[in-house]
Design a protein around this motif. Structure first.
Motif, short mmCIF file in Angstrom:
data_model
loop_
_atom_site.label_atom_id
_atom_site.label_comp_id
_atom_site.label_asym_id
_atom_site.label_seq_id
_atom_site.Cartn_x
_atom_site.Cartn_y
_atom_site.Cartn_z
N TRP A 567 39.63 52.30 -51.73
CA TRP A 567 38.72 51.64 -50.86
C TRP A 567 37.20 51.58 -51.38
O TRP A 567 36.50 50.66 -50.68
N LEU A 568 36.96 52.12 -52.48
CA LEU A 568 35.61 52.05 -53.18
C LEU A 568 35.76 51.11 -54.24
O LEU A 568 34.57 50.62 -54.69
N ALA A 569 36.64 50.53 -54.82
CA ALA A 569 36.90 49.67 -55.95
C ALA A 569 36.35 48.37 -55.59
O ALA A 569 36.89 47.74 -54.76
N PRO A 570 35.34 47.90 -56.55
CA PRO A 570 34.81 46.71 -56.22
C PRO A 570 35.93 45.65 -56.44
O PRO A 570 36.08 44.60 -55.62
N GLU A 571 36.85 45.67 -57.33
CA GLU A 571 37.98 44.89 -57.64
C GLU A 571 39.13 45.49 -57.55
O GLU A 571 39.34 46.47 -58.29
N GLN A 572 39.79 45.30 -56.41
CA GLN A 572 41.06 46.20 -55.93
C GLN A 572 42.10 46.14 -56.85
O GLN A 572 43.07 46.67 -57.38
N GLY A 573 42.34 44.51 -57.16
CA GLY A 573 43.51 44.09 -58.04
C GLY A 573 43.19 42.92 -58.75
O GLY A 573 42.26 42.16 -58.16
N PRO A 622 42.79 49.33 -59.81
CA PRO A 622 43.55 50.10 -59.45
C PRO A 622 44.80 49.52 -59.27
O PRO A 622 46.14 50.38 -59.68
N TYR A 623 45.08 48.17 -59.07
CA TYR A 623 46.25 47.57 -59.26
C TYR A 623 46.18 46.12 -59.99
O TYR A 623 45.38 45.64 -60.10
N MET A 624 47.38 45.97 -60.86
CA MET A 624 47.53 44.53 -61.34
C MET A 624 48.80 43.79 -60.64
O MET A 624 49.84 44.51 -60.28
N LEU A 625 48.74 42.80 -60.43
CA LEU A 625 49.77 41.97 -59.61
C LEU A 625 50.40 41.00 -60.74
O LEU A 625 49.83 39.99 -60.90
N VAL A 639 54.24 45.01 -59.20
CA VAL A 639 52.80 45.78 -59.09
C VAL A 639 52.79 46.79 -60.13
O VAL A 639 53.92 47.52 -60.45
N ARG A 640 51.65 46.63 -60.63
CA ARG A 640 51.27 47.65 -61.70
C ARG A 640 50.17 48.55 -61.14
O ARG A 640 49.08 48.25 -60.89
N ASP A 641 50.45 49.89 -61.12
CA ASP A 641 49.59 51.00 -60.25
C ASP A 641 48.96 51.78 -61.61
O ASP A 641 49.58 52.16 -62.55
N ARG A 642 47.55 51.80 -61.28
CA ARG A 642 46.71 52.57 -62.21
C ARG A 642 47.21 53.92 -62.55
O ARG A 642 47.21 54.27 -63.59
N VAL A 643 47.80 54.69 -61.52
CA VAL A 643 48.37 55.77 -61.65
C VAL A 643 49.70 55.98 -62.01
O VAL A 643 50.00 56.57 -62.91
#
Length: 687
Positions: A567-573, A622-625, A639-643
């Motif tokens: 929710w805070l990430a300037p670039e979410q994905g 946070p995410y790469m698509l 979907v590649r999740d940062r976690v």
RNA sequence: GCUGCUGUAGCUCAGCGGUAGAGCACUUCAUUGGUAAUGAAGAGGUCGUGGGUUCAAUUCCCAUCAGCAGCUCCA
């Protein structure tokens, strides 16, 4: 028969004489291995020390995982360092040399200042001293004799310390190692050979007894561990912590910029950082509405009179940007040949009209309160503003986002009746707790800052201070968390409840604050009409759950190690095309996600997928698509999740739902667990 | 503000009394690849700023600005 009593009260008996090591071994193999030295009747002894047949002694076995043992060793190392410095430099005066959480230092007064070039020589000399293996011998002397010894050695600081700090002690202890004698409480290790690995770290100025009006000494920082591995690990931890530093991450992630030409401590928020800040402001704003606050806007300057009434001018002149003086006055004064000294005198006397960049928002908010008549029915009045203030911090104190000259407080002032005070205070504390909880920050500490009764920098009636301090203490107690009370930490108008967190190198920063103020209402003669139809004085609460946007975000960057929650990430994905063949489909996906309200970019370079993923990792996305021919065919994204890494392919709608839910929940999935190697607090074995 | 250190390309840094170099980033070309770095070519710097010493200063000295660590301070 030898009888040994251990710290837990148990007694072990041996047929004949026994060494400390043998006692340890008789208790357990692990203990024998970890044992560093023993304390026989409170005197440190080496492991091969023999307890003679027939003796009856108390024995403590000191191990290498005992924090006190480490501190003792480090303090002994400080003596070795001081001895080395005295061998290399002439006319060395010793001050204090305590240990810290992560090492130790020694303060010196030197005829010729030390520089880092001296470190090698000092370390070599220390190694020589350790090699000599001379014990640290305790010497106890009566007060007068101790004074004489220090005077004979021309150790003026020690003489002063005996006379002042140790005025009540009848007997004083020294530790002697070879030619080196130092007034010291101890204890010390039995043999210098137990100093495993040490390193000189830095040199700094420090004032004698922490008083800037007294002599400035040179402080040598160093650290020591029982093993080289531990020292290496410690140094590596420091290096790792530096990578988490918000100044490093801020540059790497493009969050903010501080420009020489704009000015020291003046933050330029770049688009990404500005986004984070705006999200946080929106977040707190939604809570303010729920808690019945009204938003206001006020200008960045105000007339000198305003600050004379509040008490900022002239008492806090040193912490303010110089006044902006009226144009007419300037030309008049210039024609009269007015000097700077005369100018400031005239300003203080009120003969010159001018403006001040606001160092605080309260006077402006007070003027909004008093702009109309208030009834008890109107209270509490809660006025909130993201108010930018300017303070002339000394140049050496400024750094990054945590200490700046212009900053925006998530400020509010509540005007309440005595009856409303505790409820409203609780509401303010609640807000601070909401903020910390939302960020997953649980390692903060609470401090009640009180005035220092011996200082004259506080305004107002001591009786009001008593009331306000009592209110703060009671409010802090409702937090259900231990808190400390510290004198001299109050604002000049009232006491506060502060929330303090550590940064990546262990420095403490005050973030959220709630302050109770009986004084400014008095100075501005504020009132409300009570049910008795008479005028009453309201009480003010100053509060800022973040503290300042700048400092909070600085600490937040380190808390997340740059990996902001969704929710805070300037670039979410970021959509990554596997090859240019999939670019068209990838762009369609990007548009779809943007339309769904997500902050998405695309990487369509003719790089290999591995390279794009690497760049995305470095940008803490946070995410790469990931989108390739297979996805185009099936209408999916991978979907590649940062976690969690690769989550596999899923329908686009499913991915969007997942992201929206995570945003909605403001989920915090990763924080950096802060066990900073820091400078930390010092211990008290200092003389 | 004080003590010590640092300032060289967008970033991270090397170099040094005879007017500059690496990696990454950037631009172009080739490459069309499925979960942490494809290859090649190119462009980019009055060495923080101002003085001084010197035949010559990015290099030595002084001042100044800015940054780092610490101290002091922090409404």
């Amino acid at each position: 028969m030898t009888s040994v009593q251990l710290p837990d009260g148990s007694v072990k008996e041996f047929e004949s004489s026994v060494t400390v090591k043998e006692v340890a071994a008789s208790i357990g193999r692990g203990l024998a291995k970890a044992a560093m030295w023993g304390e026989v009747d409170n005197q440190p002894v080496p492991l091969d020390h023999t307890i003679e047949d027939g003796q009856k002694v108390d024995l403590k076995i000191v191990t290498n995982n005992d924090n006190a043992a480490l501190a003792t060793m480090r303090h002994s190392c400080a003596h070795v360092m001081a001895r080395a410095v005295m061998r290399i430099k002439k006319g060395v005066q010793l001050a204090f040399g305590p240990t810290t959480d992560s090492g130790f230092y020694y303060d010196f007064m030197l005829e010729q200042p030390l520089t880092e070039d001296d470190f090698k020589k000092i370390e070599a000399e220390m190694a020589k001293i350790i090699e000599l293996d001379e014990p640290f011998e305790r010497i106890e002397e009566p007060r007068e004799r101790a004074l004489q010894i220090c005077a004979d050695m021309k150790q003026d600081f020690k003489v002063e310390h005996i006379n002042e700090g140790l005025a009540d002690d009848e007997t004083l202890s020294f530790y002697q190692q070879g030619e080196f004698v130092d007034l010291c409480r101890g204890p010390h290790i039995p043999s210098p050979k137990m100093i495993g690995a040490f390193k000189m770290l830095s040199i700094a100025g420090a004032y004698w007894k922490g008083d800037q009006d007294r002599q400035q000494l040179q402080r040598l920082y160093a650290t020591a561990f029982f093993t080289q591995e531990e020292l290496d690990q410690h140094l590596e931890n420091i290096e790792e912590a530096k990578k988490r530093d918000h100044r490093v991450l801020g540059k790497k992630l493009g969050l903010f910029h501080i420009d020489e030409m704009v000015g020291q401590g003046l933050v330029l928020w770049t688009p990404k950082g500005a986004f984070v800040r705006q999200q946080l402001q929106d977040f707190i704003l939604s809570h303010l509405r729920r808690q019945g606050y009204d938003q206001v806007f006020t200008p960045h300057i105000g007339k000198l009179d305003l600050y004379k009434t509040s008490g900022h001018f002239p008492y806090y002149q040193e912490s303010q940007y110089p006044a902006i003086i009226d144009r007419d006055h300037i030309s008049k004064l210039a024609s009269e040949g007015c000097t700077c000294g005369e100018l400031s005198n005239k300003m203080e006397a009120g003969e010159i009209e001018g403006y001040l960049l606001k160092p605080m928002n309260c006077p402006h908010h007070i003027k909004i309160y008093s702009s109309q008549q208030r009834s008890y029915r109107d209270l509490p009045v809660r006025l909130a503003e993201f108010g930018t203030v300017y303070r002339w911090e000394k140049s050496g104190e400024i750094g990054g986002l945590t200490r700046v000259r212009g900053f925006t407080q998530d400020d509010a002032h509540l005007f309440v009746t005595q009856e409303q005070l505790s409820t409203e205070l609780a509401g303010c504390l609640e807000l601070v707790k909401i903020v910390f909880k939302a960020m997953g920050m649980d390692s903060y500490s609470v401090r009640v800052g009180k005035r220092d009764p011996s200082s004259d920098k506080y305004v107002g009636d001591p009786k009001n201070w008593e009331l306000a301090e009592q209110a703060c203490r009671e409010a802090a107690e409702t937090l259900g968390k231990p808190f400390v009370e510290e004198e001299g930490e109050a604002a000049f108008y009232g006491p506060k409840i502060d929330f303090v967190v550590n940064d990546c190198i262990g420095r403490k920063w005050q973030l959220g604050t709630v302050q109770v103020d009986y004084n400014l209402p008095e100075r501005f003669d504020l009132s409300y009409i009570g049910p008795d139809n008479k005028a009453h004085r309201p009480i003010m609460i100053h509060r800022a759950p973040f503290g300042s946007m700048e400092r909070f975000i600085g600490v937040l960057i380190e808390h997340f190690a740059g990996a902001f929650p969704l929710w805070l990430a300037p670039e979410q994905g970021r959509v990554l095309s596997v090859s240019e063949k999939s670019e068209e489909y990838a762009r369609k996906i990007e548009q779809q996600l943007i339309s769904a309200g997500l902050r998405i970019t695309g990487d369509y370079r003719s790089e290999k997928l591995g390279a794009k993923i690497r760049d995305g990792r470095l940008d803490m996305l946070p995410y790469m698509l990931i989108v390739g021919p297979r996805d185009a065919e099936n209408g999916t994204v991978s979907v590649r999740d940062r976690v969690e890494g690769d989550l596999g392919a899923m329908p686009v709608a499913q991915a969007i739902a997942r992201f929206q839910k995570e945003v909605e929940q403001k989920a915090v999935r990763q924080v950096f667990k802060n066990d900073s190697p820091g400078s930390g607090s010092e211990t008290k074995n200092e003389y």
